[in-house]
Every structure is written in C-alpha cells, then in structure tokens.
Design a protein around this motif. Sequence first.
Motif, PDB file in Angstrom:
ATOM      1  N   GLU A 103       0.832  -1.187   0.000  1.00  8.06           N
ATOM      2  CA  GLU A 103       0.000   0.000   0.000  1.00  8.06           C
ATOM      3  C   GLU A 103       0.872   1.243   0.000  1.00  8.06           C
ATOM      4  OE1 GLU A 103      -2.880  -0.095   3.085  1.00  8.06           O
ATOM      5  OE2 GLU A 103      -3.472  -2.153   2.668  1.00  8.06           O
ATOM      6  N   PRO A 104       0.378   2.332  -0.604  1.00 10.79           N
ATOM      7  CA  PRO A 104       1.184   3.539  -0.740  1.00 10.79           C
ATOM      8  C   PRO A 104       1.745   4.071   0.575  1.00 10.79           C
ATOM      9  CG  PRO A 104      -0.755   3.681  -2.127  1.00 10.79           C
ATOM     10  CD  PRO A 104      -0.903   2.437  -1.302  1.00 10.79           C
ATOM     11  N   ARG A 105       1.038   3.864   1.702  1.00  7.00           N
ATOM     12  CA  ARG A 105       1.520   4.442   2.949  1.00  7.00           C
ATOM     13  C   ARG A 105       2.857   3.831   3.402  1.00  7.00           C
ATOM     14  NH1 ARG A 105      -2.923   1.373   4.742  1.00  7.00           N
ATOM     15  NH2 ARG A 105      -2.376  -0.415   6.038  1.00  7.00           N
ATOM     16  N   SER A 106       3.220   2.659   2.851  1.00  8.71           N
ATOM     17  CA  SER A 106       4.491   2.043   3.230  1.00  8.71           C
ATOM     18  C   SER A 106       5.658   2.581   2.410  1.00  8.71           C
ATOM     19  CB  SER A 106       4.412   0.521   3.067  1.00  8.71           C
ATOM     20  OG  SER A 106       4.437   0.176   1.684  1.00  8.71           O
ATOM     21  N   LEU A 107       5.355   3.354   1.382  1.00  8.94           N
ATOM     22  CA  LEU A 107       6.387   3.848   0.483  1.00  8.94           C
ATOM     23  C   LEU A 107       6.921   5.197   0.954  1.00  8.94           C
ATOM     24  CD1 LEU A 107       4.685   2.996  -2.922  1.00  8.94           C
ATOM     25  CD2 LEU A 107       6.509   1.729  -1.778  1.00  8.94           C
ATOM     26  N   PRO A 108       8.124   5.572   0.489  1.00  6.94           N
ATOM     27  CA  PRO A 108       8.650   6.897   0.833  1.00  6.94           C
ATOM     28  C   PRO A 108       7.727   7.993   0.328  1.00  6.94           C
ATOM     29  CG  PRO A 108      10.335   5.522  -0.194  1.00  6.94           C
ATOM     30  CD  PRO A 108       9.040   4.805  -0.364  1.00  6.94           C
ATOM     31  N   PRO A 109       7.637   9.106   1.031  1.00 10.59           N
ATOM     32  CA  PRO A 109       6.824  10.216   0.523  1.00 10.59           C
ATOM     33  C   PRO A 109       7.402  10.742  -0.775  1.00 10.59           C
ATOM     34  CG  PRO A 109       8.185  10.921   2.367  1.00 10.59           C
ATOM     35  CD  PRO A 109       8.309   9.429   2.295  1.00 10.59           C
ATOM     36  N   ALA A 110       6.552  10.959  -1.764  1.00 13.34           N
ATOM     37  CA  ALA A 110       7.002  11.472  -3.061  1.00 13.34           C
ATOM     38  C   ALA A 110       6.906  12.991  -3.045  1.00 13.34           C
ATOM     39  CB  ALA A 110       6.150  10.897  -4.184  1.00 13.34           C
ATOM     40  N   VAL A 111       8.003  13.659  -3.357  1.00 13.56           N
ATOM     41  CA  VAL A 111       8.040  15.122  -3.305  1.00 13.56           C
ATOM     42  C   VAL A 111       8.445  15.674  -4.669  1.00 13.56           C
ATOM     43  CG1 VAL A 111       8.632  15.029  -0.861  1.00 13.56           C
ATOM     44  CG2 VAL A 111      10.451  15.285  -2.537  1.00 13.56           C
ATOM     45  N   ARG A 112       8.049  16.877  -4.934  1.00 17.07           N
ATOM     46  CA  ARG A 112       8.385  17.508  -6.207  1.00 17.07           C
ATOM     47  C   ARG A 112       9.746  18.184  -6.124  1.00 17.07           C
ATOM     48  NH1 ARG A 112       4.309  17.550  -9.830  1.00 17.07           N
ATOM     49  NH2 ARG A 112       2.180  17.254  -9.076  1.00 17.07           N
ATOM     50  N   LEU A 113      10.413  18.241  -7.242  1.00 19.23           N
ATOM     51  CA  LEU A 113      11.721  18.878  -7.302  1.00 19.23           C
ATOM     52  C   LEU A 113      11.632  20.346  -6.887  1.00 19.23           C
ATOM     53  CD1 LEU A 113      14.681  18.279  -8.053  1.00 19.23           C
ATOM     54  CD2 LEU A 113      14.140  18.972 -10.388  1.00 19.23           C
ATOM     55  N   ASP A 114      10.502  20.980  -7.186  1.00 22.46           N
ATOM     56  CA  ASP A 114      10.318  22.381  -6.814  1.00 22.46           C
ATOM     57  C   ASP A 114       9.462  22.537  -5.563  1.00 22.46           C
ATOM     58  OD1 ASP A 114       7.882  21.606  -7.815  1.00 22.46           O
ATOM     59  OD2 ASP A 114       7.683  23.241  -9.259  1.00 22.46           O
ATOM     60  N   GLY A 115       9.351  21.466  -4.769  1.00 22.10           N
ATOM     61  CA  GLY A 115       8.508  21.489  -3.584  1.00 22.10           C
ATOM     62  C   GLY A 115       9.205  22.004  -2.338  1.00 22.10           C
ATOM     63  N   PRO A 116       8.485  22.094  -1.231  1.00 22.60           N
ATOM     64  CA  PRO A 116       9.035  22.664   0.004  1.00 22.60           C
ATOM     65  C   PRO A 116      10.144  21.826   0.634  1.00 22.60           C
ATOM     66  CG  PRO A 116       6.842  21.747   0.380  1.00 22.60           C
ATOM     67  CD  PRO A 116       7.053  21.763  -1.100  1.00 22.60           C
TER      68      PRO A 116
END
Length: 299
Positions: free
Chosen positions: A62-75
């Motif tokens: 399930e997605p909750r077990s995966l690393p958080p996906a962040v944007r290159l231009d994100g915070p």
Amino acid sequence: MTLTVAAVSANFTRDLEQNFAVVEQTLADARAAGARLVVFPEASIGGYLSSLGNHGDTAGAEPRSLPPAVRLDGPEIARVQALAGDTVVVIGFCELGEDGVTRYNAAVCLDGTRVYGSYRKVHQPLGEGASYAAGAGYRAFDTPVGRLGMQICYDKAFPEAARVLALDGAEIIVSLSAWPAARTATAQDLQEDRWTYRFNLFDSARALDNQVFWIASNQSGTFGSLRYVANSKVVDPGGNVLATTLLGAGLAVAEIDVEGTFRAMRAGMFHLRDRRPDAYGPVTAVASPTTVRREHAHA
C-alpha cells in the motif's frame, strides 16, 4: 587548487523531521571539516523501501508504506536548499513526476541559490520497478566545485553508466546508495559480507575505469528488513580510497586536487582517449529477450 569533499553515511527513515535534523547536523560537521561538496545517500528524504525482492514494498504494498514522493520544486527540496547555504549538496529523494502520479528514485544537486542538476535512477534491482519508474539517461553538469555526474546505487554495477558521464566531461561522479548486506548467508562481520565487497569493488573500479574522482555515499544502520553496509568513501582516479566511514555513520572527508590529479594521471595512459568505439558494437546493441534468457541459462 584543492577542494575538500565529504561522503555521508547516515540512517534515514520515514520521519522527515528526523531526516532534516540529520542533514542539518551533518552539514554543520562537514563545514567544520572544510567541505565544499557534501554527498548524502540515496533516499535521504523519507527513507528507502523497507524490503527488496518478492515481498514488502516491491510487491505492490500500500502507498503508505512507500517513501513520501516530493516535487523537485517542492518545500522539502527548498528546505534542503535553506540548509545548504553556499555548500554544494547532493541528496537522494523520491520524486513525484510531472503527472502527479509516477514516482522516481531520484537525486538532486543544489546549493542555497540554485539547483544544478537532477537525476532519476536508471537501473532497478530486485523488483524496485514495482515502486519506482525508471529514469532515461545520464548527463553531467557544471557546478561551483567542478563538473559532476550522478548515479544511484545499482547504477554502479553498469560500467556504461559511469562511462557516459565521463565522456560528458564529469570530473567527479557521485554515487548515492541505500546498499544493504546480502539477504542470505550474511557474514557475521558485515565488513566481510559479499555485498559489502561488491559495493567497495565497484567504487574503485568505476573511478579507475574512467580516471575520475568518485564519491560514494550510503545509508547506515537498518530500515525494515534491510541492514545497510555504509562504507561511504572518496576514491581518486587511480582507484585508491582516500577516506571511508567503513561500517559507521559519519563523514568520509578528503582533500582533492582535480586539475593536478588529472594532469598527472592522464598525461600518459588516458582511458577515455585510448578507447576503440569501433570495436564495441555489442555493448550498445539491444539483445532480444530470447538471447538474454539463453545467456542467463548458460551463466
């Protein structure tokens, strides 16, 4: 002119606040040692997968077990920039693609004012493709500390990947990893483990193959079912290890002279100049699935 560089060995989990605290303290330690280039491991923002193979994250967890996906231009990347200041930092993270859905195992090179380059991992081991999409290629880029190229973990097992970066003018290749010990018959002394041996051998071989400086970072400690082998290091163009963390967390710090070393080493035997591309046709030929299966059967 010399340059002080540092390869980081540290443990990163799903706890982003803990991750940023480690990044901040590590950068303070690296600056105190005079480092102008600091290379953090693969998946330093949000941690890596908790397992590899036919179970866990790589088997459709399930997605909750995966690393958080962040944007290159994100915070999250902006926060690393705020911590970086005038230090050139390379760090690994899970990147959210342009479509808002696709995930990549990625790395970025930046300082407090600019992003110099980013990379999406091309080679995927042991079912990693179930959690990340693959990147499409390699390119070097200019930074205040020289021309750099980036790789992630399993990429180092493919000589072609480092060679492409060297041919694109990379003076320093950084290799970020979350490289674990062997899953079976793990050595009691992790420094003697066969996967530790391979990790270290690849680092020296790729540096020597291409006569470049090679900076390898790796996670340490454990996460999920993975036990990391650390051994972050700085390797010179002759394949010599200048500094290493061995199994511990911390920094491998070395002072390097890119121009002087290249001038001395490449004056005689220069591997890039002496290549014979006309003899290497099969290297880039795309093998058919039948050929790959046949070769695997006879391996």
